[in-house]
Design a protein around this motif. Sequence first.
Motif, PDB file in Angstrom:
ATOM      1  N   VAL A 115       0.875  -1.170   0.000  1.00 41.35           N
ATOM      2  CA  VAL A 115       0.000   0.000   0.000  1.00 41.35           C
ATOM      3  C   VAL A 115       0.911   1.217   0.000  1.00 41.35           C
ATOM      4  N   ILE A 116       0.583   2.185  -0.830  1.00 37.62           N
ATOM      5  CA  ILE A 116       1.402   3.396  -0.896  1.00 37.62           C
ATOM      6  C   ILE A 116       0.553   4.628  -0.594  1.00 37.62           C
ATOM      7  N   ASP A 117       1.231   5.677  -0.125  1.00 38.46           N
ATOM      8  CA  ASP A 117       0.586   6.978  -0.041  1.00 38.46           C
ATOM      9  C   ASP A 117       0.475   7.500  -1.467  1.00 38.46           C
ATOM     10  N   ALA A 118      -0.696   7.941  -1.846  1.00 36.46           N
ATOM     11  CA  ALA A 118      -0.929   8.379  -3.220  1.00 36.46           C
ATOM     12  C   ALA A 118      -1.890   9.567  -3.204  1.00 36.46           C
ATOM     13  N   PRO A 119      -1.369  10.785  -3.304  1.00 40.10           N
ATOM     14  CA  PRO A 119      -2.234  11.962  -3.244  1.00 40.10           C
ATOM     15  C   PRO A 119      -3.304  11.975  -4.340  1.00 40.10           C
ATOM     16  N   TRP A 120      -3.053  11.291  -5.452  1.00 38.56           N
ATOM     17  CA  TRP A 120      -4.004  11.243  -6.570  1.00 38.56           C
ATOM     18  C   TRP A 120      -5.125  10.233  -6.339  1.00 38.56           C
ATOM     19  N   ALA A 121      -4.956   9.314  -5.388  1.00 39.52           N
ATOM     20  CA  ALA A 121      -5.947   8.261  -5.145  1.00 39.52           C
ATOM     21  C   ALA A 121      -7.052   8.760  -4.222  1.00 39.52           C
ATOM     22  N   HIS A 122      -8.237   8.238  -4.430  1.00 41.17           N
ATOM     23  CA  HIS A 122      -9.346   8.529  -3.531  1.00 41.17           C
ATOM     24  C   HIS A 122      -8.943   8.090  -2.122  1.00 41.17           C
ATOM     25  N   HIS A 123      -9.054   8.916  -1.154  1.00 38.74           N
ATOM     26  CA  HIS A 123      -8.638   8.692   0.239  1.00 38.74           C
ATOM     27  C   HIS A 123      -7.129   8.708   0.429  1.00 38.74           C
ATOM     28  N   GLY A 124      -6.337   9.010  -0.618  1.00 36.60           N
ATOM     29  CA  GLY A 124      -4.912   9.242  -0.477  1.00 36.60           C
ATOM     30  C   GLY A 124      -4.012   8.032  -0.278  1.00 36.60           C
ATOM     31  N   ARG A 125      -4.561   6.820  -0.305  1.00 35.47           N
ATOM     32  CA  ARG A 125      -3.759   5.598  -0.182  1.00 35.47           C
ATOM     33  C   ARG A 125      -4.239   4.628  -1.249  1.00 35.47           C
ATOM     34  N   TYR A 126      -3.320   3.776  -1.699  1.00 38.37           N
ATOM     35  CA  TYR A 126      -3.603   2.928  -2.861  1.00 38.37           C
ATOM     36  C   TYR A 126      -2.934   1.570  -2.701  1.00 38.37           C
ATOM     37  N   VAL A 127      -3.681   0.513  -2.999  1.00 35.79           N
ATOM     38  CA  VAL A 127      -3.151  -0.853  -3.000  1.00 35.79           C
ATOM     39  C   VAL A 127      -2.528  -1.112  -4.370  1.00 35.79           C
ATOM     40  N   LEU A 128      -1.242  -1.415  -4.378  1.00 36.35           N
ATOM     41  CA  LEU A 128      -0.561  -1.707  -5.645  1.00 36.35           C
ATOM     42  C   LEU A 128      -0.999  -3.055  -6.195  1.00 36.35           C
ATOM     43  N   PRO A 129      -1.120  -3.177  -7.521  1.00 34.64           N
ATOM     44  CA  PRO A 129      -1.356  -4.499  -8.115  1.00 34.64           C
ATOM     45  C   PRO A 129      -0.203  -5.437  -7.743  1.00 34.64           C
ATOM     46  N   THR A 130      -0.447  -6.731  -7.858  1.00 38.19           N
ATOM     47  CA  THR A 130       0.619  -7.694  -7.587  1.00 38.19           C
ATOM     48  C   THR A 130       1.692  -7.549  -8.666  1.00 38.19           C
ATOM     49  N   PRO A 131       2.927  -7.971  -8.384  1.00 39.94           N
ATOM     50  CA  PRO A 131       3.957  -7.931  -9.424  1.00 39.94           C
ATOM     51  C   PRO A 131       3.541  -8.721 -10.669  1.00 39.94           C
ATOM     52  N   GLU A 132       2.849  -9.841 -10.481  1.00 37.95           N
ATOM     53  CA  GLU A 132       2.391 -10.649 -11.621  1.00 37.95           C
ATOM     54  C   GLU A 132       1.390  -9.868 -12.478  1.00 37.95           C
ATOM     55  N   GLN A 133       0.507  -9.110 -11.824  1.00 37.01           N
ATOM     56  CA  GLN A 133      -0.445  -8.289 -12.572  1.00 37.01           C
ATOM     57  C   GLN A 133       0.258  -7.164 -13.320  1.00 37.01           C
ATOM     58  N   ALA A 134       1.214  -6.527 -12.661  1.00 40.39           N
ATOM     59  CA  ALA A 134       1.939  -5.429 -13.303  1.00 40.39           C
ATOM     60  C   ALA A 134       2.665  -5.929 -14.549  1.00 40.39           C
ATOM     61  N   GLU A 135       3.343  -7.067 -14.429  1.00 39.05           N
ATOM     62  CA  GLU A 135       4.054  -7.645 -15.580  1.00 39.05           C
ATOM     63  C   GLU A 135       3.084  -8.032 -16.690  1.00 39.05           C
ATOM     64  N   ALA A 136       1.996  -8.707 -16.325  1.00 39.94           N
ATOM     65  CA  ALA A 136       1.028  -9.149 -17.332  1.00 39.94           C
ATOM     66  C   ALA A 136       0.382  -7.957 -18.029  1.00 39.94           C
TER      67      ALA A 136
END
Length: 167
Positions: A115-136
């Motif tokens: 989970v990262i701090d993300a000012p652009w995300a709704h509520h300011g925090r964001y769950v990153l996709p899995t590495p497998e999803q990012a690669e795919a």
Amino acid sequence: AGKAIDPPAELAVANFRDPNVHRFAGRDRAGRAVTEVVVHESVTRSAADTVAVLKRRKLGVHLIVAPDGRVAQHGDLAHDRLAHAGGHNGPSVGIEVVNPYYPTYLRDGLPWSRVIDAPWAHHGRYVLPTPEQAEATARLVGWLTSPAAEGLSIPGTWIGLTGSRLA
């Protein structure tokens, strides 16, 4: 465009000809140019939940990327106009990346761990996709914007970026 073609060797893809993959109903766009890719995040925790939500909302996407990086094709990339992106439905291929998005939707035993701090995300925090999803997803977009994706004419440029600003 109605013809089966091979996806990249690095991607595990099942399409709607498999009885376990739902084909979303859409309108025919045969003969129209497909020039865009629209990537969505599902705010769900499984591919099956994603399909159920889209069916309930009478929406659809062409491709779903599961947490393990497997891809399911739910519509003909060139001929099926599916409801997923408003005014972009006509010229686009829709990709749904299964992702809970909100940290509050995480549960023990799920594959998402960052989970990262993300000012652009709704509520300011964001769950990153899995590495497998990012690669795919990267491989999928690379393939969709290549000459190998017969029947599509998607440029390998991002139209949402103008200089250093998002359009």
